[in-house]
Write an enzyme that holds these catalytic residues in place. Structure first.
Site, PDB file in Angstrom:
ATOM      1  N   PHE A 136      28.723  46.310  28.864  1.00 27.09           N
ATOM      2  CA  PHE A 136      28.667  46.329  30.335  1.00 27.09           C
ATOM      3  C   PHE A 136      27.390  45.710  30.893  1.00 27.09           C
ATOM      4  O   PHE A 136      26.995  46.020  32.010  1.00 27.09           O
ATOM      5  CB  PHE A 136      28.836  47.764  30.865  1.00 27.09           C
ATOM      6  CG  PHE A 136      29.966  48.509  30.227  1.00 27.09           C
ATOM      7  CD1 PHE A 136      31.277  48.127  30.471  1.00 27.09           C
ATOM      8  CD2 PHE A 136      29.736  49.569  29.377  1.00 27.09           C
ATOM      9  CE1 PHE A 136      32.338  48.796  29.881  1.00 27.09           C
ATOM     10  CE2 PHE A 136      30.787  50.238  28.773  1.00 27.09           C
ATOM     11  CZ  PHE A 136      32.093  49.849  29.019  1.00 27.09           C
ATOM     12  N   ILE A 139      32.768  41.751  24.086  1.00 24.63           N
ATOM     13  CA  ILE A 139      32.243  43.109  24.273  1.00 24.63           C
ATOM     14  C   ILE A 139      33.351  44.075  24.671  1.00 24.63           C
ATOM     15  O   ILE A 139      33.097  45.203  25.041  1.00 24.63           O
ATOM     16  CB  ILE A 139      31.101  43.131  25.308  1.00 24.63           C
ATOM     17  CG1 ILE A 139      31.579  42.644  26.677  1.00 24.63           C
ATOM     18  CG2 ILE A 139      29.927  42.302  24.819  1.00 24.63           C
ATOM     19  CD1 ILE A 139      30.552  42.886  27.795  1.00 24.63           C
ATOM     20  N   ILE A 194      46.044  33.789  35.143  1.00 25.34           N
ATOM     21  CA  ILE A 194      45.853  34.861  34.168  1.00 25.34           C
ATOM     22  C   ILE A 194      46.212  34.321  32.788  1.00 25.34           C
ATOM     23  O   ILE A 194      47.320  33.813  32.575  1.00 25.34           O
ATOM     24  CB  ILE A 194      46.738  36.075  34.505  1.00 25.34           C
ATOM     25  CG1 ILE A 194      46.327  36.675  35.862  1.00 25.34           C
ATOM     26  CG2 ILE A 194      46.653  37.124  33.401  1.00 25.34           C
ATOM     27  CD1 ILE A 194      44.926  37.212  35.917  1.00 25.34           C
ATOM     28  N   ASN A 251      46.125  36.068  29.694  1.00 27.34           N
ATOM     29  CA  ASN A 251      46.923  37.010  28.904  1.00 27.34           C
ATOM     30  C   ASN A 251      46.997  38.323  29.661  1.00 27.34           C
ATOM     31  O   ASN A 251      46.002  39.045  29.778  1.00 27.34           O
ATOM     32  CB  ASN A 251      46.266  37.215  27.525  1.00 27.34           C
ATOM     33  CG  ASN A 251      47.194  37.910  26.552  1.00 27.34           C
ATOM     34  OD1 ASN A 251      48.301  37.410  26.293  1.00 27.34           O
ATOM     35  ND2 ASN A 251      46.777  39.044  26.036  1.00 27.34           N
ATOM     36  N   LYS A 303      48.243  41.301  29.313  1.00 26.53           N
ATOM     37  CA  LYS A 303      48.007  42.639  28.752  1.00 26.53           C
ATOM     38  C   LYS A 303      46.517  42.963  28.655  1.00 26.53           C
ATOM     39  O   LYS A 303      46.078  44.037  29.066  1.00 26.53           O
ATOM     40  CB  LYS A 303      48.658  42.720  27.366  1.00 26.53           C
ATOM     41  CG  LYS A 303      48.864  44.126  26.875  1.00 26.53           C
ATOM     42  CD  LYS A 303      49.544  44.134  25.520  1.00 26.53           C
ATOM     43  CE  LYS A 303      51.006  44.466  25.644  1.00 26.53           C
ATOM     44  NZ  LYS A 303      51.638  44.596  24.317  1.00 26.53           N
ATOM     45  N   LYS A 308      39.541  32.009  36.664  1.00 24.54           N
ATOM     46  CA  LYS A 308      38.219  32.547  36.974  1.00 24.54           C
ATOM     47  C   LYS A 308      38.054  33.864  36.218  1.00 24.54           C
ATOM     48  O   LYS A 308      38.990  34.403  35.661  1.00 24.54           O
ATOM     49  CB  LYS A 308      38.084  32.739  38.483  1.00 24.54           C
ATOM     50  CG  LYS A 308      38.190  31.414  39.238  1.00 24.54           C
ATOM     51  CD  LYS A 308      37.964  31.527  40.727  1.00 24.54           C
ATOM     52  CE  LYS A 308      39.248  31.625  41.503  1.00 24.54           C
ATOM     53  NZ  LYS A 308      39.109  31.294  42.937  1.00 24.54           N
ATOM     54  N   GLY A 309      36.843  34.363  36.202  1.00 24.65           N
ATOM     55  CA  GLY A 309      36.580  35.575  35.418  1.00 24.65           C
ATOM     56  C   GLY A 309      37.072  36.828  36.104  1.00 24.65           C
ATOM     57  O   GLY A 309      37.266  36.867  37.306  1.00 24.65           O
ATOM     58  N   GLY A 331      36.000  40.268  34.670  1.00 28.17           N
ATOM     59  CA  GLY A 331      35.263  41.471  34.269  1.00 28.17           C
ATOM     60  C   GLY A 331      34.565  42.189  35.408  1.00 28.17           C
ATOM     61  O   GLY A 331      34.620  43.405  35.517  1.00 28.17           O
ATOM     62  N   GLU A 332      33.888  41.438  36.268  1.00 28.94           N
ATOM     63  CA  GLU A 332      33.077  42.083  37.308  1.00 28.94           C
ATOM     64  C   GLU A 332      33.913  42.493  38.504  1.00 28.94           C
ATOM     65  O   GLU A 332      33.749  43.581  39.045  1.00 28.94           O
ATOM     66  CB  GLU A 332      31.960  41.137  37.785  1.00 28.94           C
ATOM     67  CG  GLU A 332      31.377  40.217  36.738  1.00 28.94           C
ATOM     68  CD  GLU A 332      30.427  40.888  35.769  1.00 28.94           C
ATOM     69  OE1 GLU A 332      29.835  41.910  36.124  1.00 28.94           O
ATOM     70  OE2 GLU A 332      30.309  40.375  34.636  1.00 28.94           O
TER      71      GLU A 332
END
Lengths: 332, 744
Positions: free
Chosen positions: B249, B475, B635, B637, B639, B707-708, B710-711
């Site tokens: 994180f 991560i 997107i 993947n 899942k 685009k990402g 995670g955040e």
């Protein structure tokens, strides 16, 4: 952690002798608390006497009471048929405590003897009279959001302790008038649950009135018609696996909408599980009603004494009592 | 509108490393079987500021199994540090903490010594025998008490182009002139990453000038560079391995002092040394989300048009370093408001340096901004969603550029529909269920687009398998799975025949895993590498006589190359290599941003709809339902993307309701330094989460249109919960976490 000796006794007598023969020996059962304490350097026993193989696991109904062996696992007790039938309050309290994994390791005796979770106690960089008598109470003028509102007095300041007992099970056992059966070199004795734990006073390092070298054999819960209208309410910072901010155990015997018997105890508010005899008296003989519950709650929290960060417990405690009583009578 | 879910994307891949992870065969940093391994523990300061007077290590050194007690008194020294001064002088602001360097104490929990022994138990016991004498100086750790000392960061003062310079557009008096005004202060406490896997390292010197580390971090290449610099080694002589990471994180973005300490110890002892941080050390060793206070002033017209937004943020940092984060930046870009002013300040305290934690700055800033938006919507008697739609920014109001892509309106629509937002009664405390107060809340989210130059190698071997490699990380999001998917689609090879290697500094260059940049950066590199490999394979096939493969007709599917017009013809990829007598075909490609960065403003957008239940008597808040919708381009993947969103929401629940690192300022030391007192959500706290993506490629950002994620998954969640709590109770909580005492 400090190297230590390990001994596994075959009999209770052998176990007591093993602890008595060494100045710094401890019993170990599930180890869910003691191992943590050893890892963080809070206690460093030189000898561990592993009692897990002693015959103290039985849960059996005797004449007039249920006897729960000291080594019965929290999970076994919580799911035991007789406990669920006759003492559902105890089952509820056990299920509110710890996690499934811990309940599978923790024993009844160990649960009674678990140490406070006060942060100052757990970090040796802080002062703590319970861990290091005379070093001062870190929480007294520190962060005391989790700390006691009952059983503290002038003595509880810098020189004593404002930590709370962390157990859920004990709050229910106190409400159920349980008795702790212990044995030692002087033989067996029975300690009423309310007398088992103690207030910190001049000896905050002592959590209970169990004598050195004494071993808990069992807990006995007398039969009582407190099966239908019971509730254990635990208020905490997340939905599971957190110690109580406050917890409430209520058990009512109701006859035609009148309260015949009332038991009311609380956790997270004192150095020991806390009982409210006055509030119980207020409810006894009264009809089931929210106003009676509120009167009881107010009476219960009278005499509570707030510190800088735990004043909320006075209101939360009262609210939790009302909530628990309402739930117990099905009017939540 | 395209909406992807498990039903519409049944081909979504399971985690390629799921099996080793759940069966315990995945090897994490502390688990490498290295011969002749010594074990170490760190001893950390119990004061917040001052000097070490003496270290009594005699008993420890004589304790069984002890190999060394290392401190500033006998450290072999880090070659990259300047020589220590006598007497020691505080390092100038901007200096990363130097481990075992001199006698100065900068924060409580600072590493001051290390015990190395044959076994961990011996090291632990010996550590308990060490006593350290301190000369205590007065420390300042209390943010609120010192707030008046906050200032513009030195690094910002030195950099005219810093985004953290005071910013303004439009009329500075607009707020005063506004018809309706909201002014409020929002506070978030210090919060810690606390991944399940603690930080750990095994350091192995292979001779004088070669170093191998198995280290938990989020960027093997940056760790390699950092360690090479610290120990003055050739970059290629430092090998960093971090194949499996049990969550981070953001805690693993930097190389922290404990890593350097283990490398030092291994150097001194000339044998491999392992160091695993105990949970309590995780609170002072690897950064945290900084305590931040924000003042927001918003003005709007009575009909709900934003006329002014002033946002001031002040974050905590250490005495020796400046950590800046995006706290106030989102406010400039999020809504179409002509008059916007922002300020960002830092407060240096005697604490360790904060660092980036999931959605750094934006999760903090959007808690304040989206809470304030909710407050304004309430003041205006406008539905919070409607209010946001009315002030939607059709172009970037900060840079005056078109968005590369923005489907926020679709997010609002899809999310609201799925959630049943229309069933919300506007008045607070107006909805109840089973004796609980019910609240519906929502918030927008955004996150800037980050893409860094990345390389990937793709190798097709004659036996029909593909290996794709890049020094990227995983991560937790499922990097290998997503990259396998990208490669599989391009190369026409089934995912089971593709292996993706990561977490090894000897692989082709890639950025660390941070800033939601992995898919945009490394995904693009994998894409171009696989396209190049495909081109090469097609060319080789077209050179084979008799197959009649037409360059404009050729395709690859199921490991075969054939003409689109004749699926039964063609040749297998393996046979192509066999014909040319090749064992393998290999390409390495790089991918990076171009001029598009100046032509478009690039962000991901999204929103969260959340239902909470609040006990009217006990004040306990339970999140009952979440619908989250994000526009992150294509997107890759579904899942694993969905899992990432769920993790972000869980993090947001923690941020909103329970996570707080509490310090006793008399000691400058955290009292919440274990999992008994630092609460993160458990399963029972995380409800049903519906995840929706507007699955439209952003054609301007990169070749994969992605685009990402995670955040953005966590940004805005805390505000949505706080807004739902307000709706349920009528109480506006502006200082997180929202605990029971704030509601009863």
């Amino acid at each position: 952690m400090k190297p230590f000796l390990y001994y596994r006794p075959k009999t209770v007598k052998d176990a007591i002798a093993a602890v008595a023969s060494h100045p710094d020996a401890r019993f170990i059962a599930g180890g869910t608390n003691l191992i943590d304490l050893m890892k963080r350097g809070i206690v460093s026993p030189e000898k561990l006497v592993d009692i897990n193989h002693l015959p103290l696991k039985k849960i059996e109904q005797k004449g007039g009471f249920l006897r729960i062996g000291a080594l019965a696992l929290n999970s076994e007790v919580a799911n035991h048929k007789t406990v669920l039938q006759k003492h559902p309050l105890l089952a509820q309290a056990l299920h509110a405590g710890a996690s499934g994994q811990l309940r599978n390791m923790a024993t009844v005796g160990g649960n009674i003897l678990q140490r406070t979770r006060c942060n100052y106690f757990y970090d040796t960089a802080f002062p703590c009279n319970k861990r290091t008598p005379g070093s001062g109470c870190g929480a007294w003028e520190g962060i005391n959001r989790m700390h006691a509102i009952f059983g503290t007095n002038e003595k509880s300041g810098q020189d004593s302790c404002i930590a709370v007992h962390p157990s859920d099970m004990c709050v229910a056992l106190l409400a159920l008038d349980a008795v702790v059966l212990v044995t030692g070199q002087q033989g067996e004795r029975r300690i009423p649950f309310g007398d088992f734990h103690r207030l910190p006073g001049d000896n905050p390092e002592l959590d209970s009135n169990l004598l050195n070298n004494e071993l808990i054999l069992a807990v006995e819960i007398p039969d009582a018609p407190l099966t239908r209208h019971v509730h254990y309410l635990k208020v905490r910072d997340r939905a599971s696996y957190a110690f109580a901010l406050v917890s409430v155990a209520v058990a009512l015997e109701i006859d035609q909408n009148n309260i015949k018997t009332a038991r009311l105890t609380m956790g997270g508010v004192a150095h020991k599980p806390w009982r409210f005899p006055e509030a119980e008296k207020i409810m006894t003989g009264q009809p089931v009603s929210e106003s009676v519950f509120q009167q009881a709650a107010e009476a219960a929290m009278q005499g509570g004494r707030a510190l800088e960060h735990n004043a909320y417990k006075l209101k939360l405690g009262a609210n939790a009592i009302v909530q628990a009583l309402k739930t117990a009578v099905g009017k939540a | 509108m395209v909406q992807k879910d498990l039903q519409t994307e049944p081909e979504s891949l399971d985690r390629v490393d799921g099996r080793p992870k759940v069966t315990g065969t995945a090897t994490y940093s502390a688990e490498y079987a290295v011969g002749n391994l010594a074990h170490s523990v760190l001893i950390t300061s119990t004061i917040a500021k001052g000097r070490i007077k003496n270290i009594n290590a005699k008993a420890a050194e004589e304790s069984p199994g002890v190999l060394a007690v290392i401190s500033h008194l006998n450290s072999p020294g880090v070659p990259g540090y300047p020589p220590a001064k006598q007497p020691a002088e505080p390092a100038p602001v901007g200096t990363a903490f130097r481990v075992f360097y001199d006698e100065l104490i900068y924060f409580n929990g600072q590493p001051v010594a290390m015990v190395v022994a044959e076994t961990l138990e011996q090291a632990n016991h010996a550590a308990s025998l060490i006593t350290i004498g301190y000369e205590i100086a007065t420390h300042q750790t209390d943010f609120e008490a010192n707030l008046s000392k906050s200032a513009v960061a030195l690094s910002v003062q030195r950099s005219k182009n810093s985004p953290f310079q005071d910013y303004g557009r439009g009329n500075p008096e607009a707020f005063d002139a506004a018809e309706v005004k909201i002014e409020a202060t929002y506070t978030i406490p210090t919060q810690h990453h606390q991944p399940m896997e603690p930080h750990a390292i095994i350091a192995v010197w292979e001779g004088e000038d070669k170093l191998t580390v198995y280290d938990k971090n989020q960027g093997v290449k940056s760790a390699q560079g950092n360690l090479a610099q610290a120990f003055k080694l050739a970059r290629e002589n430092v090998k960093v391995n971090a194949q499996f990471i049990g969550g981070a994180f953001g805690s693993g973005i930097r190389v922290w002092p404990h890593t350097v300490a283990a490398v030092l110890a291994a150097k001194k002892l000339k044998r491999p040394v392992k160091l695993v941080l105990g949970r309590e050390l995780m609170f002072t060793s690897v950064g945290y989300r900084p305590y931040t206070v924000q003042k927001i002033a918003i003005g709007a017209s009575k009909n709900g048009i934003l006329t002014a937004m002033n946002h001031e943020g002040t974050g905590q940092t250490s005495a020796y370093e400046e950590h800046l984060e995006r706290t106030i930046l989102a406010t400039r870009a999020m809504y179409a408001c002509p008059n916007v002013f922002t300020k960002y300040r830092l407060l240096n305290l005697d604490v360790n340096t904060p660092t980036w934690m999931r959605g750094p700055g934006d999760a903090t800033g959007m808690f304040a901004l989206e809470s304030a938006l909710d407050e304004m919507a309430f003041a205006l008697h406008i539905d919070p969603l409607e209010f946001r739609l009315q002030n939607h920014a059709d172009t970037d109001p900060e840079r005056n550029l078109p968005w590369s892509a923005k489907s926020l309106k679709e997010c609002y629509e899809l999310g609201a529909e799925k959630f049943g937002w229309k069933n919300r009664l506007p008045a607070p405390r107006s909805m109840q269920k089973d004796g609980m107060l019910v609240g519906y809340g929502m918030a927008s989210s955004l996150y800037g687009f980050h893409r860094h130059p990345s390389k990937a190698r793709a190798v097709f071997s004659r036996k029909g398998s593909v290996v794709v490699q890049s020094a990227t990380m995983d991560i937790g999001p499922g990097t290998g799975t997503a990259m396998t998917r990208i490669a599989s689609k391009i190369l026409g090879v089934s995912p089971g025949k593709i292996r993706f290697d990561l977490g090894d500094s000897s692989l082709p260059d890639a950025p660390g895993q941070n800033g939601s940049s992995t898919i945009p950066s490394v995904g693009s590199a994998v894409h171009v590498a696989c396209e190049a490999l495909k081109t090469k394979l097609l060319k080789l096939a077209s050179e084979i006589p008799g197959l009649n493969l037409q360059p404009d007709q050729m395709t690859i599917k199921n490991g075969r190359i054939f003409n689109l017009t004749d699926a039964s013809g063609g040749i297998s990829l393996s046979d192509v290599l066999k014909y040319h007598n090749l064992e393998q075909v290999e390409v390495t490609e790089e991918s990076k941003s171009g001029a598009e960065r100046d032509q478009y403003s690039m962000y991901s957008f999204g929103c969260h709809f959340i239902e909470v239940h609040v006990s009217p008597l006990t004040g306990e808040v339970r999140v009952k339902r979440v619908v989250t919708c994000a526009d992150v381009g294509k997107i890759i993947n579904y899942k694993t993307a969905r899992s990432q969103s769920i993790g972000g929401i869980a993090g947001g629940i923690g941020m909103a309701l329970m996570e707080a690192s509490v310090m006793d300022h008399r000691f400058g030391r955290y009292i919440t330094n274990d999992f008994v007192s630092y609460h993160i959500p458990v399963y029972a706290d995380v409800p049903q989460i519906d995840v929706i993506y507007v699955d439209k490629p952003d054609v301007h950002v990169n070749p994969i249109g992605s685009k990402g994620l995670g955040e953005i998954a966590i940004v805005g969640v805390a505000a949505a919960i706080a807004n739902a709590v307000f709706h349920a109770t009528g109480k506006r909580v502006r200082d997180l976490p929202i605990t029971v005492e704030k509601l009863i």
